[in-house]
Scaffold this active site. Structure first.
Site, PDB file in Angstrom:
ATOM      1  N   SER A  27       0.951  -1.323  -0.013  1.00 35.99           N
ATOM      2  CA  SER A  27       0.016  -0.016  -0.051  1.00 35.99           C
ATOM      3  C   SER A  27       0.890   1.128  -0.123  1.00 35.99           C
ATOM      4  O   SER A  27       2.036   1.188   0.266  1.00 35.99           O
ATOM      5  CB  SER A  27      -0.824   0.004   1.284  1.00 35.99           C
ATOM      6  OG  SER A  27      -1.604   1.242   1.494  1.00 35.99           O
ATOM      7  N   ILE A  29       3.246   4.293   0.191  1.00 35.05           N
ATOM      8  CA  ILE A  29       4.669   4.598  -0.129  1.00 35.05           C
ATOM      9  C   ILE A  29       5.383   3.400  -0.343  1.00 35.05           C
ATOM     10  O   ILE A  29       5.988   3.428  -1.270  1.00 35.05           O
ATOM     11  CB  ILE A  29       5.199   5.149   1.194  1.00 35.05           C
ATOM     12  CG1 ILE A  29       4.584   6.819   1.621  1.00 35.05           C
ATOM     13  CG2 ILE A  29       6.815   5.449   1.037  1.00 35.05           C
ATOM     14  CD1 ILE A  29       4.876   7.241   2.916  1.00 35.05           C
ATOM     15  N   ARG A  49       2.509  -7.915   5.406  1.00 34.91           N
ATOM     16  CA  ARG A  49       1.636  -8.875   6.314  1.00 34.91           C
ATOM     17  C   ARG A  49       0.334  -9.313   5.648  1.00 34.91           C
ATOM     18  O   ARG A  49      -0.236 -10.237   5.564  1.00 34.91           O
ATOM     19  CB  ARG A  49       1.407  -8.340   7.631  1.00 34.91           C
ATOM     20  CG  ARG A  49       0.664  -7.157   7.682  1.00 34.91           C
ATOM     21  CD  ARG A  49      -0.074  -6.507   9.164  1.00 34.91           C
ATOM     22  NE  ARG A  49      -0.682  -5.268   8.648  1.00 34.91           N
ATOM     23  CZ  ARG A  49      -1.137  -4.569   9.683  1.00 34.91           C
ATOM     24  NH1 ARG A  49      -0.637  -4.814  11.126  1.00 34.91           N
ATOM     25  NH2 ARG A  49      -1.822  -3.286   9.688  1.00 34.91           N
ATOM     26  N   ASN A 101      10.004   0.231   5.444  1.00 34.81           N
ATOM     27  CA  ASN A 101       8.679   1.186   5.332  1.00 34.81           C
ATOM     28  C   ASN A 101       7.456   0.635   6.300  1.00 34.81           C
ATOM     29  O   ASN A 101       6.654   1.405   6.404  1.00 34.81           O
ATOM     30  CB  ASN A 101       8.447   1.199   3.945  1.00 34.81           C
ATOM     31  CG  ASN A 101       7.155   1.569   3.385  1.00 34.81           C
ATOM     32  OD1 ASN A 101       6.993   3.014   3.665  1.00 34.81           O
ATOM     33  ND2 ASN A 101       6.178   0.925   3.073  1.00 34.81           N
ATOM     34  N   TYR A 165       3.722   6.916  18.284  1.00 34.13           N
ATOM     35  CA  TYR A 165       4.213   6.839  16.769  1.00 34.13           C
ATOM     36  C   TYR A 165       5.317   7.712  16.705  1.00 34.13           C
ATOM     37  O   TYR A 165       6.591   7.263  16.129  1.00 34.13           O
ATOM     38  CB  TYR A 165       3.295   7.425  15.838  1.00 34.13           C
ATOM     39  CG  TYR A 165       3.550   7.435  14.390  1.00 34.13           C
ATOM     40  CD1 TYR A 165       3.514   6.539  13.554  1.00 34.13           C
ATOM     41  CD2 TYR A 165       3.967   8.723  13.881  1.00 34.13           C
ATOM     42  CE1 TYR A 165       3.665   6.350  12.321  1.00 34.13           C
ATOM     43  CE2 TYR A 165       4.230   8.788  12.546  1.00 34.13           C
ATOM     44  CZ  TYR A 165       4.024   7.560  11.708  1.00 34.13           C
ATOM     45  OH  TYR A 165       4.536   7.883  10.390  1.00 34.13           O
ATOM     46  N   LYS A 169       9.350   6.678  15.622  1.00 37.18           N
ATOM     47  CA  LYS A 169       9.944   7.080  14.337  1.00 37.18           C
ATOM     48  C   LYS A 169      11.370   7.791  15.048  1.00 37.18           C
ATOM     49  O   LYS A 169      12.369   7.723  14.182  1.00 37.18           O
ATOM     50  CB  LYS A 169       9.364   8.160  13.747  1.00 37.18           C
ATOM     51  CG  LYS A 169       8.057   7.504  12.945  1.00 37.18           C
ATOM     52  CD  LYS A 169       8.410   6.612  11.846  1.00 37.18           C
ATOM     53  CE  LYS A 169       7.320   6.018  10.965  1.00 37.18           C
ATOM     54  NZ  LYS A 169       7.801   5.015  10.134  1.00 37.18           N
ATOM     55  N   VAL A 198       1.535  12.522   3.570  1.00 36.91           N
ATOM     56  CA  VAL A 198       1.507  11.644   2.256  1.00 36.91           C
ATOM     57  C   VAL A 198       0.066  11.111   2.098  1.00 36.91           C
ATOM     58  O   VAL A 198      -0.407  10.448   2.939  1.00 36.91           O
ATOM     59  CB  VAL A 198       2.424  10.552   2.285  1.00 36.91           C
ATOM     60  CG1 VAL A 198       2.466  10.115   0.708  1.00 36.91           C
ATOM     61  CG2 VAL A 198       3.782  11.146   2.575  1.00 36.91           C
ATOM     62  N   THR A 200      -2.030   8.736   1.644  1.00 36.75           N
ATOM     63  CA  THR A 200      -2.270   7.237   1.668  1.00 36.75           C
ATOM     64  C   THR A 200      -3.238   6.591   2.440  1.00 36.75           C
ATOM     65  O   THR A 200      -3.791   7.616   3.438  1.00 36.75           O
ATOM     66  CB  THR A 200      -0.751   6.508   2.168  1.00 36.75           C
ATOM     67  OG1 THR A 200      -0.784   6.728   3.426  1.00 36.75           O
ATOM     68  CG2 THR A 200       0.427   7.276   1.494  1.00 36.75           C
TER      69      THR A 200
END
Ligand code: NAI
Length: 259
Positions: A27, A29, A49, A101, A165, A169, A198, A200
């Site tokens: 999916s 990126i 996955r 990613n 998150y 990161k 982005v 997505t």
């Protein structure tokens, strides 16, 4: 000129003969990155996955004339990762380019976050990068060539996402810088790409209000597109990336100026 001096032998196919592994490739990126690296002639392992999604991306790459295989694994499962990488190596050869990613968002305010959600986010981003990178690193060192590109996030500087998150990161930036130093002498380059927002499925996990607030933070007046992040990855994976060691490049549309 040699590739080491920044010029590929064949400019139109800068990644010819390289085997690339992209995690979270089903999916957003990851999908765009798989397509882009294949367009530059890499042989691509699309790992996710979501095995059906990974296979669909591999089929899309094949339909556009590239070479790819879909691989099913959860990056938090070291044995599944090892099996998927064995399959890729058997099909195409040792992995020269790894794109870490795979990722999930975290939800909720810090005071409400369940420990299980905290650990799951850290597990996918941080331990996932550990498992996959450790599995391919010996082959890169033996070959005297490797590129590890990890997708971080500008939220490390902005602090505009869930705490779990942003913490995950930020950990990946430490991972990138420290690992980069250890392996630079073996021809392996380790860098990160820290995108702004982005367009997505992950972005659309937020409420409509949050999405509009986020859009307003991007100086170029629009969300970034997965292809634009794939371009940064392809640059670091290509001959131009040889000069980059432990760096973070940030295609973010002007949301933040680091430094
Ligand atoms: P997405 O949700 O479209 O794609 C993520 C992919 O990772 C999915 O195919 C999913 O199945 C896979 N995945 C999730 N957990 C996995 C696991 N444990 N094992 C294997 N595969 C797994 O998300 P998007 O936006 O393409 O995100 C890709 C990366 O970019 C993530 O690391 C994300 O944190 C990062 N990022 C995204 C930004 C955005 O605004 N969309 C901004 C900055 C960074």
């Amino acid at each position: 000129m040699t590739e080491r001096m920044g010029e590929p032998a064949d400019r139109s196919r800068p990644l010819v003969g390289r085997v690339a592994l992209v995690t979270g490739a089903a999916s957003g990126i990851g999908r765009a990155t798989g397509l882009r690296l294949a367009a530059e002639s890499a042989l691509v392992g699309c790992l996710d996955r979501d095995g059906n999604g990974a296979r669909d991306v591999a089929l899309a790459i094949q339909a556009s004339g590239g070479t790819a295989v879909g691989l099913t694994a959860d990056v938090t499962d070291a044995a599944a990762v090892a099996a998927a990488i064995s399959e890729l190596v058997e099909r195409f050869g040792p992995v020269g380019i790894l794109v870490n990613n795979a990722g999930i968002p975290g939800a909720g305010k810090f005071i409400d976050v369940a420990f299980d959600d905290w650990t799951r986010v850290l597990d996918v981003h941080v331990n996932g990068a550990f498992h996959v990178t450790q599995a391919v690193m010996p082959g890169m060192i033996a070959a005297g060539y490797g590129r590890v590109i990890t997708i971080a996030s500008e939220s490390v500087w902005l602090g505009n996402t869930s705490v779990q998150y942003a913490t995950a990161k930020a950990a990946l930036l430490g991972f990138t810088r420290s690992l980069a130093r250890q392996v630079a002498g073996f021809g392996v380059r380790v860098n990160a790409v820290a995108p702004g927002p982005v367009e997505t499925p992950m972005l659309f996990d937020n409420s409509p209000d949050e999405i509009e607030r986020e859009r307003a933070t991007v100086l170029i007046g629009r969300f970034l597109q997965p292809d634009e992040i794939a371009s940064s990855v392809a640059f670091l994976a290509g001959p131009g990336g040889d000069a980059y060691v432990g760096q973070v490049i940030s295609p973010n549309g002007g949301t933040v100026f680091p430094g």
